[in-house]
Design an enzyme around this catalytic site. Structure first.
Site, PDB file in Angstrom:
ATOM      1  N   LYS A 239      -1.125  -0.101 -48.970  1.00 50.90           N
ATOM      2  CA  LYS A 239      -1.454  -1.365 -48.315  1.00 50.90           C
ATOM      3  C   LYS A 239      -2.931  -1.386 -47.902  1.00 50.90           C
ATOM      4  O   LYS A 239      -3.634  -2.377 -48.098  1.00 50.90           O
ATOM      5  CB  LYS A 239      -0.529  -1.583 -47.105  1.00 50.90           C
ATOM      6  CG  LYS A 239       0.898  -1.877 -47.549  1.00 50.90           C
ATOM      7  CD  LYS A 239       1.940  -1.894 -46.439  1.00 50.90           C
ATOM      8  CE  LYS A 239       3.319  -2.005 -47.088  1.00 50.90           C
ATOM      9  NZ  LYS A 239       4.419  -2.206 -46.146  1.00 50.90           N
TER      10      LYS A 239
ATOM     11  N   GLN B 187       5.390  -0.665 -39.945  1.00 44.84           N
ATOM     12  CA  GLN B 187       6.129  -0.071 -41.063  1.00 44.84           C
ATOM     13  C   GLN B 187       7.485   0.439 -40.584  1.00 44.84           C
ATOM     14  O   GLN B 187       7.574   1.143 -39.572  1.00 44.84           O
ATOM     15  CB  GLN B 187       5.293   1.068 -41.690  1.00 44.84           C
ATOM     16  CG  GLN B 187       5.827   1.601 -42.999  1.00 44.84           C
ATOM     17  CD  GLN B 187       5.714   0.626 -44.176  1.00 44.84           C
ATOM     18  OE1 GLN B 187       4.923  -0.309 -44.159  1.00 44.84           O
ATOM     19  NE2 GLN B 187       6.504   0.837 -45.194  1.00 44.84           N
TER      20      GLN B 187
ATOM     21  N   ASP C 203       5.279  -9.855 -42.332  1.00 43.15           N
ATOM     22  CA  ASP C 203       6.477  -9.261 -42.935  1.00 43.15           C
ATOM     23  C   ASP C 203       7.626 -10.270 -43.016  1.00 43.15           C
ATOM     24  O   ASP C 203       8.609 -10.032 -43.729  1.00 43.15           O
ATOM     25  CB  ASP C 203       6.971  -8.100 -42.051  1.00 43.15           C
ATOM     26  CG  ASP C 203       6.672  -6.741 -42.634  1.00 43.15           C
ATOM     27  OD1 ASP C 203       6.610  -6.620 -43.869  1.00 43.15           O
ATOM     28  OD2 ASP C 203       6.520  -5.786 -41.836  1.00 43.15           O
TER      29      ASP C 203
END
Ligand code: LUD
Length: 280
Positions: free
Chosen positions: A53, A97, A120
Protein backbone atom coordinates in the site's frame (compact mmCIF):
# COMPACT_ATOMS: atom_id res chain seq x y z
CA UNK A 1 -11.34 -24.10 -24.99
CA UNK A 2 -9.17 -22.74 -22.20
CA UNK A 3 -10.33 -19.66 -20.31
CA UNK A 4 -9.07 -16.12 -20.71
CA UNK A 5 -6.83 -15.44 -17.74
CA UNK A 6 -7.81 -12.08 -16.25
CA UNK A 7 -4.61 -10.16 -15.57
CA UNK A 8 -5.32 -8.30 -12.32
CA UNK A 9 -1.73 -7.19 -12.02
CA UNK A 10 -1.87 -5.45 -15.38
CA UNK A 11 -5.35 -3.94 -14.87
CA UNK A 12 -4.28 -2.64 -11.44
CA UNK A 13 -1.19 -1.03 -13.00
CA UNK A 14 -3.43 0.67 -15.59
CA UNK A 15 -5.68 2.04 -12.83
CA UNK A 16 -2.66 3.30 -10.86
CA UNK A 17 -1.39 5.15 -13.92
CA UNK A 18 -4.81 6.79 -14.42
CA UNK A 19 -4.79 7.83 -10.77
CA UNK A 20 -1.24 9.17 -11.02
CA UNK A 21 -2.33 11.68 -13.67
CA UNK A 22 -5.27 12.75 -11.54
CA UNK A 23 -3.08 13.14 -8.45
CA UNK A 24 -0.60 15.28 -10.40
CA UNK A 25 -3.42 17.66 -11.32
CA UNK A 26 -4.70 17.74 -7.74
CA UNK A 27 -1.23 18.33 -6.30
CA UNK A 28 -0.72 21.23 -8.70
CA UNK A 29 -3.82 22.79 -7.12
CA UNK A 30 -2.48 22.20 -3.62
CA UNK A 31 -4.75 19.18 -2.97
CA UNK A 32 -2.40 16.23 -2.68
CA UNK A 33 -4.32 13.19 -1.34
CA UNK A 34 -3.01 11.68 1.91
CA UNK A 35 -3.42 8.19 3.38
CA UNK A 36 -2.64 7.04 6.93
CA UNK A 37 -2.07 3.32 7.34
CA UNK A 38 -2.21 1.92 10.86
CA UNK A 39 -0.50 -1.42 11.47
CA UNK A 40 -0.78 -2.95 14.94
CA UNK A 41 1.25 -5.98 16.03
CA UNK A 42 3.37 -8.30 13.92
CA UNK A 43 1.12 -10.29 11.58
CA UNK A 44 3.52 -11.13 8.69
CA UNK A 45 0.81 -11.07 5.97
CA UNK A 46 -0.41 -7.66 7.18
CA UNK A 47 3.14 -6.33 6.99
CA UNK A 48 3.37 -7.48 3.33
CA UNK A 49 0.06 -5.83 2.39
CA UNK A 50 0.89 -2.58 4.19
CA UNK A 51 4.23 -2.41 2.39
CA UNK A 52 2.41 -2.79 -0.95
CA UNK A 53 0.00 0.00 0.00
CA UNK A 54 2.85 2.38 0.86
CA UNK A 55 4.61 1.51 -2.39
CA UNK A 56 1.45 2.22 -4.43
CA UNK A 57 1.01 5.61 -2.68
CA UNK A 58 4.59 6.49 -3.50
CA UNK A 59 4.19 5.51 -7.16
CA UNK A 60 0.99 7.54 -7.60
CA UNK A 61 2.12 10.57 -5.61
CA UNK A 62 -0.25 10.13 -2.68
CA UNK A 63 1.19 11.36 0.62
CA UNK A 64 1.32 8.42 3.02
CA UNK A 65 2.25 7.86 6.61
CA UNK A 66 2.55 4.55 8.40
CA UNK A 67 1.71 4.23 12.07
CA UNK A 68 3.37 1.04 13.24
CA UNK A 69 2.25 0.18 16.75
CA UNK A 70 3.20 -2.66 19.08
CA UNK A 71 0.60 -5.37 19.77
CA UNK A 72 0.65 -4.21 23.40
CA UNK A 73 -0.95 -0.82 22.65
CA UNK A 74 -4.15 -0.14 24.60
CA UNK A 75 -7.56 0.40 23.03
CA UNK A 76 -7.51 3.97 24.36
CA UNK A 77 -4.18 4.77 22.71
CA UNK A 78 -5.39 3.39 19.39
CA UNK A 79 -8.61 5.43 19.59
CA UNK A 80 -6.59 8.55 20.41
CA UNK A 81 -4.52 8.00 17.26
CA UNK A 82 -7.72 7.68 15.18
CA UNK A 83 -8.98 10.95 16.69
CA UNK A 84 -5.74 12.72 15.69
CA UNK A 85 -5.93 11.35 12.14
CA UNK A 86 -9.62 12.32 11.86
CA UNK A 87 -8.60 15.90 12.70
CA UNK A 88 -5.53 16.03 10.42
CA UNK A 89 -6.23 17.97 7.18
CA UNK A 90 -3.30 16.26 5.35
CA UNK A 91 -5.04 12.91 5.79
CA UNK A 92 -7.99 12.03 3.53
CA UNK A 93 -8.01 8.29 4.15
CA UNK A 94 -7.48 6.22 7.31
CA UNK A 95 -6.87 2.50 7.05
CA UNK A 96 -6.47 0.27 10.08
CA UNK A 97 -5.08 -3.01 8.77
CA UNK A 98 -7.09 -6.00 9.99
CA UNK A 99 -7.06 -8.30 11.83
CA UNK A 100 -6.11 -6.44 15.02
CA UNK A 101 -4.28 -8.47 17.69
CA UNK A 102 -6.39 -10.15 20.38
CA UNK A 103 -7.61 -7.79 23.08
CA UNK A 104 -8.35 -4.87 20.78
CA UNK A 105 -11.94 -4.13 19.77
CA UNK A 106 -12.06 -3.86 15.96
CA UNK A 107 -15.65 -2.71 15.87
CA UNK A 108 -15.03 0.22 18.20
CA UNK A 109 -11.94 1.26 16.24
CA UNK A 110 -13.78 1.18 12.89
CA UNK A 111 -16.68 3.12 14.39
CA UNK A 112 -14.28 5.85 15.50
CA UNK A 113 -13.04 6.59 11.97
CA UNK A 114 -14.75 9.58 10.37
CA UNK A 115 -16.92 7.94 7.65
CA UNK A 116 -15.61 10.56 5.17
CA UNK A 117 -12.07 9.21 5.73
CA UNK A 118 -13.13 5.55 5.81
CA UNK A 119 -11.44 4.50 2.56
CA UNK A 120 -11.87 0.83 3.56
CA UNK A 121 -15.64 1.24 3.51
CA UNK A 122 -15.99 -0.69 6.78
CA UNK A 123 -17.79 1.98 8.85
CA UNK A 124 -21.50 1.19 9.38
CA UNK A 125 -22.37 4.52 7.73
CA UNK A 126 -20.69 3.43 4.49
CA UNK A 127 -22.05 -0.13 4.75
CA UNK A 128 -25.56 1.30 5.16
CA UNK A 129 -25.13 3.83 2.36
CA UNK A 130 -23.98 1.11 -0.05
CA UNK A 131 -26.98 -1.03 0.84
CA UNK A 132 -29.52 1.76 0.19
CA UNK A 133 -27.82 2.94 -2.99
CA UNK A 134 -26.24 6.20 -1.80
CA UNK A 135 -22.69 7.20 -2.74
CA UNK A 136 -20.35 5.39 -0.34
CA UNK A 137 -16.80 4.16 0.06
CA UNK A 138 -16.92 0.57 -1.14
CA UNK A 139 -14.62 -2.00 0.52
CA UNK A 140 -11.52 -2.35 -1.65
CA UNK A 141 -11.56 -6.10 -2.37
CA UNK A 142 -15.15 -6.32 -3.66
CA UNK A 143 -14.69 -3.01 -5.50
CA UNK A 144 -11.66 -4.62 -7.17
CA UNK A 145 -13.70 -7.70 -8.07
CA UNK A 146 -16.36 -5.57 -9.79
CA UNK A 147 -13.76 -3.46 -11.59
CA UNK A 148 -12.02 -6.61 -12.91
CA UNK A 149 -15.31 -7.97 -14.24
CA UNK A 150 -16.18 -4.64 -15.88
CA UNK A 151 -12.75 -4.09 -17.42
CA UNK A 152 -12.85 -7.65 -18.80
CA UNK A 153 -15.91 -6.49 -20.75
CA UNK A 154 -18.38 -8.85 -19.08
CA UNK A 155 -21.99 -7.60 -19.00
CA UNK A 156 -23.54 -7.85 -15.53
CA UNK A 157 -27.18 -6.73 -15.68
CA UNK A 158 -29.54 -9.70 -15.61
CA UNK A 159 -26.73 -12.21 -15.05
CA UNK A 160 -26.78 -14.76 -12.29
CA UNK A 161 -24.00 -14.00 -9.80
CA UNK A 162 -23.17 -16.47 -7.05
CA UNK A 163 -21.02 -15.20 -4.18
CA UNK A 164 -19.45 -17.96 -2.14
CA UNK A 165 -18.73 -16.52 1.33
CA UNK A 166 -20.58 -13.97 3.47
CA UNK A 167 -17.87 -12.02 5.27
CA UNK A 168 -18.37 -8.35 6.06
CA UNK A 169 -15.23 -7.40 4.12
CA UNK A 170 -15.81 -9.40 0.92
CA UNK A 171 -18.91 -11.58 0.48
CA UNK A 172 -21.65 -9.27 1.74
CA UNK A 173 -20.41 -6.07 0.07
CA UNK A 174 -19.70 -8.01 -3.17
CA UNK A 175 -23.33 -9.17 -3.15
CA UNK A 176 -24.56 -5.58 -2.64
CA UNK A 177 -22.35 -4.30 -5.45
CA UNK A 178 -23.52 -6.86 -8.00
CA UNK A 179 -27.11 -6.25 -6.94
CA UNK A 180 -26.56 -2.54 -7.62
CA UNK A 181 -25.37 -3.59 -11.11
CA UNK A 182 -28.72 -5.34 -11.65
CA UNK A 183 -27.45 -8.90 -11.37
CA UNK A 184 -29.50 -11.63 -9.69
CA UNK A 185 -27.38 -12.48 -6.68
CA UNK A 186 -27.18 -15.61 -4.55
CA UNK A 187 -24.96 -15.71 -1.45
CA UNK A 188 -23.74 -19.14 -0.35
CA UNK A 189 -22.04 -20.00 2.94
CA UNK A 190 -21.06 -22.89 5.19
CA UNK A 191 -24.68 -23.82 5.91
CA UNK A 192 -25.88 -23.71 2.31
CA UNK A 193 -27.47 -26.99 1.21
CA UNK A 194 -25.81 -28.23 -1.98
CA UNK A 195 -23.35 -25.41 -2.67
CA UNK A 196 -22.07 -27.12 -5.81
CA UNK A 197 -25.50 -27.03 -7.39
CA UNK A 198 -25.83 -23.31 -6.54
CA UNK A 199 -22.41 -22.51 -7.96
CA UNK A 200 -23.17 -24.42 -11.16
CA UNK A 201 -25.98 -21.90 -11.89
CA UNK A 202 -23.62 -18.92 -11.89
CA UNK A 203 -22.75 -16.83 -14.93
CA UNK A 204 -20.30 -15.02 -12.65
CA UNK A 205 -18.90 -16.91 -9.65
CA UNK A 206 -17.11 -14.96 -6.90
CA UNK A 207 -15.32 -17.15 -4.36
CA UNK A 208 -14.18 -15.77 -0.99
CA UNK A 209 -14.16 -18.52 1.62
CA UNK A 210 -10.49 -19.08 2.46
CA UNK A 211 -10.38 -22.79 1.60
CA UNK A 212 -7.58 -23.80 -0.77
CA UNK A 213 -8.79 -25.17 -4.14
CA UNK A 214 -12.33 -25.76 -2.86
CA UNK A 215 -14.06 -25.02 -6.16
CA UNK A 216 -13.70 -27.82 -8.73
CA UNK A 217 -14.42 -28.05 -12.43
CA UNK A 218 -17.81 -29.71 -12.00
CA UNK A 219 -19.01 -26.79 -9.78
CA UNK A 220 -18.67 -24.37 -12.67
CA UNK A 221 -21.06 -23.84 -15.57
CA UNK A 222 -19.27 -23.97 -18.94
CA UNK A 223 -18.51 -20.41 -20.04
CA UNK A 224 -18.84 -18.87 -16.56
CA UNK A 225 -16.57 -16.06 -15.33
CA UNK A 226 -14.74 -17.12 -12.16
CA UNK A 227 -13.26 -14.60 -9.71
CA UNK A 228 -11.04 -16.10 -7.01
CA UNK A 229 -10.62 -13.90 -3.93
CA UNK A 230 -8.88 -16.55 -1.83
CA UNK A 231 -5.33 -16.11 -0.58
CA UNK A 232 -4.19 -19.31 1.15
CA UNK A 233 -0.65 -20.21 2.05
CA UNK A 234 -0.04 -23.92 1.41
CA UNK A 235 3.50 -25.33 1.73
CA UNK A 236 4.94 -21.83 1.35
CA UNK A 237 2.96 -21.17 -1.84
CA UNK A 238 -0.06 -18.89 -2.32
CA UNK A 239 -3.12 -20.66 -3.74
CA UNK A 240 -6.68 -19.47 -4.27
CA UNK A 241 -10.05 -20.94 -3.30
CA UNK A 242 -10.50 -22.24 -6.85
CA UNK A 243 -8.75 -25.24 -8.37
CA UNK A 244 -7.34 -23.08 -11.16
CA UNK A 245 -5.82 -25.87 -13.25
CA UNK A 246 -9.07 -27.73 -13.77
CA UNK A 247 -11.55 -24.83 -13.62
CA UNK A 248 -9.77 -22.94 -16.40
CA UNK A 249 -10.80 -25.77 -18.73
CA UNK A 250 -14.50 -24.89 -18.37
CA UNK A 251 -14.63 -21.17 -17.48
CA UNK A 252 -14.64 -18.47 -20.17
CA UNK A 253 -12.49 -16.21 -17.97
CA UNK A 254 -10.77 -16.72 -14.62
CA UNK A 255 -8.54 -14.75 -12.23
CA UNK A 256 -5.24 -16.25 -11.10
CA UNK A 257 -3.88 -16.18 -7.53
CA UNK A 258 -1.57 -14.37 -7.10
CA UNK A 259 -1.95 -11.64 -9.72
CA UNK A 260 -5.76 -11.45 -9.79
CA UNK A 261 -7.87 -9.73 -7.16
CA UNK A 262 -4.99 -8.93 -4.72
CA UNK A 263 -3.38 -6.12 -6.72
CA UNK A 264 -6.86 -4.71 -7.46
CA UNK A 265 -7.53 -4.38 -3.71
CA UNK A 266 -4.58 -2.01 -3.47
CA UNK A 267 -5.59 -0.09 -6.62
CA UNK A 268 -9.12 0.45 -5.24
CA UNK A 269 -7.68 1.74 -1.96
CA UNK A 270 -5.73 4.31 -3.96
CA UNK A 271 -8.91 5.20 -5.88
CA UNK A 272 -10.92 5.68 -2.68
CA UNK A 273 -8.18 7.87 -1.20
CA UNK A 274 -8.08 10.08 -4.30
CA UNK A 275 -11.89 10.35 -4.26
CA UNK A 276 -11.83 11.35 -0.61
CA UNK A 277 -9.31 14.11 -1.27
CA UNK A 278 -11.36 15.32 -4.24
CA UNK A 279 -14.57 15.47 -2.21
CA UNK A 280 -13.56 16.60 1.27
N1 LUD B 1 -7.50 -4.84 6.38
C1 LUD B 1 -7.33 -5.51 4.08
N2 LUD B 1 -6.76 -7.00 5.82
C2 LUD B 1 -6.53 -8.10 4.89
N3 LUD B 1 -1.94 -10.00 -2.96
C3 LUD B 1 -5.99 -6.37 2.23
C4 LUD B 1 -4.86 -7.87 0.60
C5 LUD B 1 -3.32 -7.16 -1.13
N4 LUD B 1 -8.36 -2.76 6.89
C6 LUD B 1 -8.03 -3.67 5.99
O1 LUD B 1 -5.47 -5.31 1.92
O2 LUD B 1 -8.19 -4.04 2.48
C7 LUD B 1 -7.94 -4.28 3.69
N5 LUD B 1 -8.23 -3.39 4.66
N6 LUD B 1 -6.93 -6.48 3.19
N7 LUD B 1 -5.74 -7.59 1.68
C8 LUD B 1 -6.49 -8.61 2.40
C9 LUD B 1 -7.18 -7.88 3.53
C10 LUD B 1 -7.19 -5.77 5.44
C11 LUD B 1 -4.65 -9.17 0.18
C12 LUD B 1 -3.79 -9.45 -0.87
C13 LUD B 1 -3.11 -8.45 -1.53
C14 LUD B 1 -4.17 -6.87 -0.08
C15 LUD B 1 -2.16 -8.74 -2.65
O3 LUD B 1 -1.61 -7.83 -3.24
C16 LUD B 1 -1.03 -10.44 -3.98
C17 LUD B 1 -1.77 -11.12 -5.11
O4 LUD B 1 -2.83 -11.70 -4.87
O5 LUD B 1 -1.24 -11.10 -6.24
C18 LUD B 1 -0.07 -11.44 -3.38
C19 LUD B 1 0.74 -10.78 -2.29
C20 LUD B 1 1.47 -11.80 -1.43
O6 LUD B 1 0.90 -12.22 -0.42
O7 LUD B 1 2.60 -12.13 -1.79
Amino acid sequence: MAAEIINGKQIAAQIRSELKEQVERMAAQGRRPGLAVVLVGDNPASAVYVRQKKKACHEIGIYSEEHKLPGTITQGELLALIDRLNADPKIHGILVQLPLPDGLDEEEVINRINPKKDVDGFHPTNVGRLSIGLPAYVPCTPAGVLELVKRTGVAIAGKKVVVLGRSNIVGKPAAMLFLRENATVTVCHSRTVNVQQECAQADILVVAVGRPKLVKKYWVKPGAVVIDVGINRVDGKIVGDVDFEEVQEVASAITPVPGGVGPMTIAMLMKNTVSSAAEN
